[in-house]
Motif scaffolding. Structure first.
Motif, PDB file in Angstrom:
ATOM      1  N   LEU A 532       0.837  -1.197   0.000  1.00 57.74           N
ATOM      2  CA  LEU A 532       0.000   0.000   0.000  1.00 57.74           C
ATOM      3  C   LEU A 532       0.877   1.253   0.000  1.00 57.74           C
ATOM      4  O   LEU A 532       0.627   2.207  -0.730  1.00 57.74           O
ATOM      5  CB  LEU A 532      -0.905  -0.031   1.236  1.00 57.74           C
ATOM      6  CG  LEU A 532      -1.936   1.097   1.370  1.00 57.74           C
ATOM      7  CD1 LEU A 532      -2.893   1.085   0.189  1.00 57.74           C
ATOM      8  CD2 LEU A 532      -2.710   0.963   2.669  1.00 57.74           C
ATOM      9  N   SER A 575      -5.430  11.873  -4.496  1.00 56.34           N
ATOM     10  CA  SER A 575      -5.817  10.501  -4.832  1.00 56.34           C
ATOM     11  C   SER A 575      -5.370  10.197  -6.255  1.00 56.34           C
ATOM     12  O   SER A 575      -5.096  11.103  -7.046  1.00 56.34           O
ATOM     13  CB  SER A 575      -7.326  10.316  -4.684  1.00 56.34           C
ATOM     14  OG  SER A 575      -7.976  11.143  -5.641  1.00 56.34           O
ATOM     15  N   VAL A 577      -4.773   6.593  -9.327  1.00 52.49           N
ATOM     16  CA  VAL A 577      -5.027   5.196  -9.644  1.00 52.49           C
ATOM     17  C   VAL A 577      -3.713   4.493  -9.947  1.00 52.49           C
ATOM     18  O   VAL A 577      -2.931   4.959 -10.779  1.00 52.49           O
ATOM     19  CB  VAL A 577      -5.984   5.067 -10.850  1.00 52.49           C
ATOM     20  CG1 VAL A 577      -6.170   3.605 -11.230  1.00 52.49           C
ATOM     21  CG2 VAL A 577      -7.316   5.718 -10.529  1.00 52.49           C
ATOM     22  N   ASN A 579      -2.247   0.525 -10.681  1.00 55.38           N
ATOM     23  CA  ASN A 579      -2.636  -0.858 -10.958  1.00 55.38           C
ATOM     24  C   ASN A 579      -4.155  -1.057 -10.861  1.00 55.38           C
ATOM     25  O   ASN A 579      -4.640  -1.983 -10.224  1.00 55.38           O
ATOM     26  CB  ASN A 579      -1.962  -1.833  -9.982  1.00 55.38           C
ATOM     27  CG  ASN A 579      -0.472  -1.907 -10.217  1.00 55.38           C
ATOM     28  OD1 ASN A 579       0.018  -1.366 -11.222  1.00 55.38           O
ATOM     29  ND2 ASN A 579       0.237  -2.551  -9.315  1.00 55.38           N
ATOM     30  N   ASN A 580      -4.875  -0.119 -11.440  1.00 51.47           N
ATOM     31  CA  ASN A 580      -6.337  -0.180 -11.455  1.00 51.47           C
ATOM     32  C   ASN A 580      -6.978  -0.086 -10.074  1.00 51.47           C
ATOM     33  O   ASN A 580      -8.121  -0.466  -9.886  1.00 51.47           O
ATOM     34  CB  ASN A 580      -6.836  -1.459 -12.135  1.00 51.47           C
ATOM     35  CG  ASN A 580      -6.437  -1.470 -13.599  1.00 51.47           C
ATOM     36  OD1 ASN A 580      -6.404  -0.401 -14.228  1.00 51.47           O
ATOM     37  ND2 ASN A 580      -6.110  -2.642 -14.103  1.00 51.47           N
ATOM     38  N   GLN A 581      -6.193   0.370  -9.071  1.00 52.48           N
ATOM     39  CA  GLN A 581      -6.790   0.553  -7.750  1.00 52.48           C
ATOM     40  C   GLN A 581      -6.729   2.023  -7.393  1.00 52.48           C
ATOM     41  O   GLN A 581      -5.704   2.674  -7.614  1.00 52.48           O
ATOM     42  CB  GLN A 581      -6.028  -0.237  -6.695  1.00 52.48           C
ATOM     43  CG  GLN A 581      -6.169  -1.744  -6.876  1.00 52.48           C
ATOM     44  CD  GLN A 581      -5.225  -2.473  -5.966  1.00 52.48           C
ATOM     45  OE1 GLN A 581      -5.192  -2.212  -4.793  1.00 52.48           O
ATOM     46  NE2 GLN A 581      -4.469  -3.388  -6.530  1.00 52.48           N
ATOM     47  N   THR A 582      -7.785   2.546  -6.829  1.00 52.90           N
ATOM     48  CA  THR A 582      -7.793   3.942  -6.411  1.00 52.90           C
ATOM     49  C   THR A 582      -7.154   4.042  -5.025  1.00 52.90           C
ATOM     50  O   THR A 582      -7.511   3.295  -4.116  1.00 52.90           O
ATOM     51  CB  THR A 582      -9.229   4.482  -6.353  1.00 52.90           C
ATOM     52  OG1 THR A 582      -9.842   4.206  -7.610  1.00 52.90           O
ATOM     53  CG2 THR A 582      -9.238   5.968  -6.083  1.00 52.90           C
ATOM     54  N   ILE A 583      -6.165   4.936  -4.918  1.00 52.35           N
ATOM     55  CA  ILE A 583      -5.478   5.153  -3.645  1.00 52.35           C
ATOM     56  C   ILE A 583      -5.774   6.582  -3.196  1.00 52.35           C
ATOM     57  O   ILE A 583      -5.635   7.508  -3.986  1.00 52.35           O
ATOM     58  CB  ILE A 583      -3.948   5.019  -3.798  1.00 52.35           C
ATOM     59  CG1 ILE A 583      -3.566   3.717  -4.498  1.00 52.35           C
ATOM     60  CG2 ILE A 583      -3.229   5.167  -2.473  1.00 52.35           C
ATOM     61  CD1 ILE A 583      -3.497   2.529  -3.607  1.00 52.35           C
ATOM     62  N   SER A 620      -7.066   2.333   0.411  1.00 52.89           N
ATOM     63  CA  SER A 620      -7.468   1.785  -0.881  1.00 52.89           C
ATOM     64  C   SER A 620      -8.559   0.756  -0.624  1.00 52.89           C
ATOM     65  O   SER A 620      -8.590   0.120   0.435  1.00 52.89           O
ATOM     66  CB  SER A 620      -6.269   1.173  -1.603  1.00 52.89           C
ATOM     67  OG  SER A 620      -6.421  -0.218  -1.714  1.00 52.89           O
ATOM     68  N   ASP A 621      -9.466   0.580  -1.592  1.00 53.64           N
ATOM     69  CA  ASP A 621     -10.606  -0.315  -1.401  1.00 53.64           C
ATOM     70  C   ASP A 621     -10.163  -1.741  -1.100  1.00 53.64           C
ATOM     71  O   ASP A 621     -10.712  -2.409  -0.244  1.00 53.64           O
ATOM     72  CB  ASP A 621     -11.485  -0.338  -2.668  1.00 53.64           C
ATOM     73  CG  ASP A 621     -12.126   1.017  -2.881  1.00 53.64           C
ATOM     74  OD1 ASP A 621     -12.314   1.725  -1.866  1.00 53.64           O
ATOM     75  OD2 ASP A 621     -12.404   1.367  -4.039  1.00 53.64           O
ATOM     76  N   THR A 622      -9.110  -2.190  -1.812  1.00 57.27           N
ATOM     77  CA  THR A 622      -8.714  -3.593  -1.681  1.00 57.27           C
ATOM     78  C   THR A 622      -7.770  -3.834  -0.514  1.00 57.27           C
ATOM     79  O   THR A 622      -7.890  -4.855   0.171  1.00 57.27           O
ATOM     80  CB  THR A 622      -8.037  -4.074  -2.963  1.00 57.27           C
ATOM     81  OG1 THR A 622      -7.102  -3.072  -3.361  1.00 57.27           O
ATOM     82  CG2 THR A 622      -9.045  -4.312  -4.063  1.00 57.27           C
TER      83      THR A 622
END
Lengths: 809, 66
Positions: A532, A575, A577, A579-583, A620-622
């Motif tokens: 992260l 914020s 993106v 690797n296709n993840q929003t941070i 991050s969501d994941t």
């Protein structure tokens, strides 16, 4: 070829390994960086491949080329040219440039070949010790900025050497010193030749006419030695007497004067002993010792001077039409608008006209956190611009700036600082009394026994043989050896008296920001998934905010990550993106608006706030939520060094301009009990002064900033740490050239070792003197014994001063 | 022995000349920099002409190889 790509490839220029990604399999030559490549091309193009032959022959440590790509326009400014460039007849001009990175014979070779690299340069003479070169060029053919750029491209960033007048005076002083040593040596040698004839003649028998001739020649040379090179001792003794301080020059001058006068009387009368051989050797030995110490001290101050020159000395002036050009700092005037680039330092006090940024004012105020500065805010000279370019309207320059006023404080503090009466000088005071008493006793006793002439004869012999020659030679030798060893351990000592003050435990006041801490915002605490954090780093790489940079630097990633869709909310967060993840990264409030904080995160936020760290939440969501604490990290070696010093019975305290809470936290962490915060530069100096008058112990101040400079000057010993502000360099007696406070332990150990050596030498020379005094008082001494005892005792103590010292680890 | 009446002053005059030469040398800056000349001693092919011709030679060598 395939074999080569497996093995590490050497850079063709600097011989360091070429990073795997940069190896070009088809190319004939390989380079580790663009800097090396361009230098290689310049050298090859100008037919200067001989550089590599010389370099390989001397085989220095490999160094990568570092060019600054500066424009050096400021060197062409008329006001700079007027002060630093000499115009020579025949349309030539000459100036001295200090060069970074010059370190070996190959560098000297290359720098002296400058005329083949750039047209219009006639001569370039390098000086390896000072790391400078004197460049002679034709101003109508080449501009000085072109010369500096050429040197820069070769990897030697050039800086104009300022203060030419002061330097010239010092060079003259150095030459005078050397001349005195040389002349004293030549005279001593010749007097010795005559003395051998005289002493031989005394044993074998010698015609009276010859004896007298030799004695007259000895007198001529001896008196010459006393009045020419030996004059410094009389001048020193008179000066010391005038201000009523003890000085080693007093007993030396006494011996020289009495010996010279009585020897002359004896020569003229043709009776008794003459001591001119001993006297001229004495003058020579003492001058050699002083010259060695002088050279060592000069070395240290030259290095500090170089460091001073490396600080930025130009400003980017904004013209009326909006264009900018670089001018030297001397040309900045009130009302002028200057631009300060990100990473640059502010050249003068002023008010921000355009732009908004964060400023690092830790050098001036000791505050560790960056300060937000907006349009209309006042800024002070010396602050570093951390984020984005700003333009300021100058309100004060030079002496009238805040820094200028602090420098005045430094100057006045240095002026009223009482000189430290050195150990040898204190000994000298007692020594003079004892020797005069003994001489008086001898004279009275022998006058009563065998007449006045015998009385004077033996009293003179006593004064000469007890002259503290060994001590006068041993101290400078031990001091200069210590200074040489210190320089190798990364400590530059500007004044020898500092060694004595550091040898016994005393009070040490440490600055916090930049001394115990690194004065650099970075991640101090982390409760965050590594993956992260790495992704957060990729997002933060798009921002210039100091906190963002701390996270970007702190994040470690094996594969380079790329962030897209960056969205910044000023003063709150960012914020993006990856690797296709929003941070999302930002203040707790900012993240709370996206995703409510859980209790675990909330409790770490509270504990970080308690430790005066700035909490930053990453979400991050994941991968969930993580938190890092941003602050000013403590230097790795600080706790160990402080512990070692305390074990050596040094009394340590912390004194900082930063917020008291942060100061207390740092003090607790490194184990110092006594800590004060929010101290202004003036109060710091007063604090040091008060401690000096309250305690009998030496007061040592360690600091790095402009805010410490006055305190450094006030203290018995001021120590500036690596990376310190220019003002602190000037004010300090000692400068640490390596990162951290670890060298302090070495310094203390080395000082104690040196003083032990000097004490041993003292015992030795006192023994010699006692034996000689007994011989003189009993009337059994003659000029031959005096001439033998003197050099033997001197050589013994010189040998002792090279005693081994082991650096503590 | 009386030759010494001439020889000693002569020796002292020689020493005096030495001292004068030393003082003049020191004043002209001969001893200002005692470190760099030691490094200059390792540069054996001093003139650039020489370096250039050596360069041409190596170029010729490589061309003949090709």
């Amino acid at each position: 070829m395939s074999n080569e790509s497996v093995q590490p490839v050497e850079c063709n220029h600097c011989k360091l390994a070429v990073p795997v990604g940069l190896i070009e399999p088809d190319a004939e030559f390989q380079f580790c960086c663009n800097g090396c490549k361009s230098v290689w091309n310049i050298l090859h193009g100008a037919g200067l491949d001989g550089y590599y032959t010389v370099r390989d022959a001397v085989n220095p440590d490999a160094q990568r080329v570092t060019s600054t790509d500066g424009s050096y326009e400021e060197l062409d400014d008329p006001s700079f040219q007027a002060s630093c460039v000499d115009n020579l007849p025949g349309g030539y001009a000459q100036t001295e440039l200090l060069l970074e990175g010059m370190h070996c014979a190959a560098c000297v070779w290359l720098i002296e070949r400058l005329p083949t690299v750039i047209d219009g340069v006639v001569e370039s003479r390098a000086n390896i010790r000072r790391r400078t070169t004197i460049v002679r060029y034709q101003p109508d053919k080449v501009k000085l900025s072109d010369v500096a750029r050429a040197l820069d491209r070769l990897g030697y960033a050039a800086h104009p050497a300022r203060g030419a007048a002061a330097r010239e005076a010092r060079v003259k002083e150095d030459r005078k010193f050397l001349i005195r040593v040389g002349v004293a040596g030549a005279i001593a040698g010749n007097v010795m030749l005559l003395a051998i004839a005289l002493h031989g003649g005394a044993l074998e028998g010698m015609a009276e006419t010859w004896k007298n001739t030799f004695r007259w020649y000895s007198m001529g040379l001896g008196v010459l030695s006393l009045v020419w090179p030996g004059r410094v001792f009389f001048i020193g003794a008179i000066a010391a007497l005038r201000i009523r301080v003890a000085h080693l020059d007093i007993p030396i001058a006494l011996a020289l004067a009495v010996g010279g006068l009585w020897g002359s009387y004896n020569t003229i009368m043709g009776t008794g002993e003459i001591y001119f051989d001993s006297l001229s050797i004495l003058v020579f030995f003492l001058l050699v010792g002083r010259w060695i110490q002088h050279r060592q001290q000069r070395n240290a101050s030259d290095h500090v001077e170089l460091m001073l020159t490396l600080t930025p000395t130009s400003a980017l002036k904004v013209n009326d039409d909006g264009s900018t050009n670089r001018v030297p700092i001397e040309a900045v005037e009130e009302g002028m608008v200057v631009e300060v680039e990100a990473g640059g330092s502010i050249p003068a006090d002023g008010i921000i006209e355009t732009g908004e940024t964060n400023l690092d004012t830790s050098f001036i105020s000791g505050e560790s956190r960056p300060i937000l500065a907006k349009i209309g805010d006042e800024v002070v000279a010396g602050a570093t611009n951390l984020r984005s370019p700003i333009r300021i309207r100058v309100t004060a320059v030079g002496d009238s700036t805040r820094v200028g006023k602090l420098m005045h404080l430094v100057a006045s503090a240095s002026a009223d600082k009482a000189p430290i009466v050195q150990f040898v000088d204190r000994i000298a005071a007692r020594f003079v009394l004892i020797v005069i008493a003994l001489a008086a006793i001898t004279m009275v006793y022998w006058t009563m026994r065998s007449g006045f002439v015998m009385g004077i004869e033996f009293a003179t012999a006593l004064l000469i043989v007890t002259c503290p020659c060994a001590l006068g030679l041993a101290t400078p030798m031990a001091m200069s050896i210590a200074m040489g060893r210190a320089a190798k351990a990364g400590i530059l000592i500007k004044s020898a008296s500092a060694i004595e003050s550091m040898s016994k435990p005393g009070l040490m006041i440490l600055d916090k920001t930049g001394t115990i801490t690194q004065s650099k915002t970075s991640i101090v605490q982390s409760a965050c998934n590594v993956e992260l954090l790495a992704m957060a780093g990729a997002v933060e790489a798009h921002s210039n905010h100091p906190i963002a940079r701390a996270i970007a630097n702190g994040a470690q990633s094996e594969t380079p990550l790329v962030a897209t869709e960056i969205n910044q909310t000023v003063g709150a967060g960012i914020s993006g993106v990856v690797n296709n993840q929003t941070i999302s990264i930002g203040s707790p409030a900012f993240i709370n608006s996206i995703m409510p904080l859980d209790s675990k995160v909330q409790s770490s936020i509270d504990s970080m706030l308690n430790q005066s760290l700035t909490p930053v939440v990453i979400y991050s969501d994941t991968l969930g939520m993580g938190i890092v604490g941003i602050g000013d990290p403590i230097r790795d070696d600080a706790a160990h060094a402080i512990d070692s010093l305390q074990r050596l019975h040094w009394e340590l305290s912390l004194c900082s301009g930063d917020h008291p809470k942060i100061v207390a936290e740092v003090a607790k962490e490194v184990g110092i009990d006594n800590a004060t915060g929010s101290v202004s530069p003036e109060a710091k100096a007063d604090h040091v002064r008060a401690l000096r008058s309250e305690h009998d112990l030496w007061v040592v101040m360690v600091g790095d900033g402009v805010n410490d400079a006055a305190a450094l000057a006030c203290a018995d010993v001021g120590i500036a740490v690596h990376g310190g502000a220019e003002a602190s360099l000037e004010a300090a007696d000692i400068y640490l050239t390596t990162q951290g406070v670890g060298p302090l332990v070495s310094l203390v150990s080395l000082s104690a070792h040196t003083m032990r050596t000097i004490h041993m030498s003292l015992v030795f020379s006192v023994c010699y003197n006692a034996i000689a005094a007994v011989l003189a008082m009993t009337g059994t001494i003659n000029a031959l014994i005096a001439a033998i005892i003197m050099p033997i005792s001197s050589l013994t103590v010189v040998a002792m001063s090279t005693r081994k010292w082991k650096e503590p680890r | 022995m009386s030759v010494l009446f001439i020889m000693i002053p002569a020796a002292l005059i020689l020493a005096g000349i030495g001292i004068v030469a030393f003082v003049l040398a020191a004043k002209s800056g001969q001893f200002d920099d005692l470190d760099t000349p030691a490094f200059r001693a390792v540069f054996d092919d001093d003139d650039t002409m020489h370096t250039q011709t050596k360069n041409e030679n190596t170029e010729q060598d490589s061309s003949s190889d090709a």
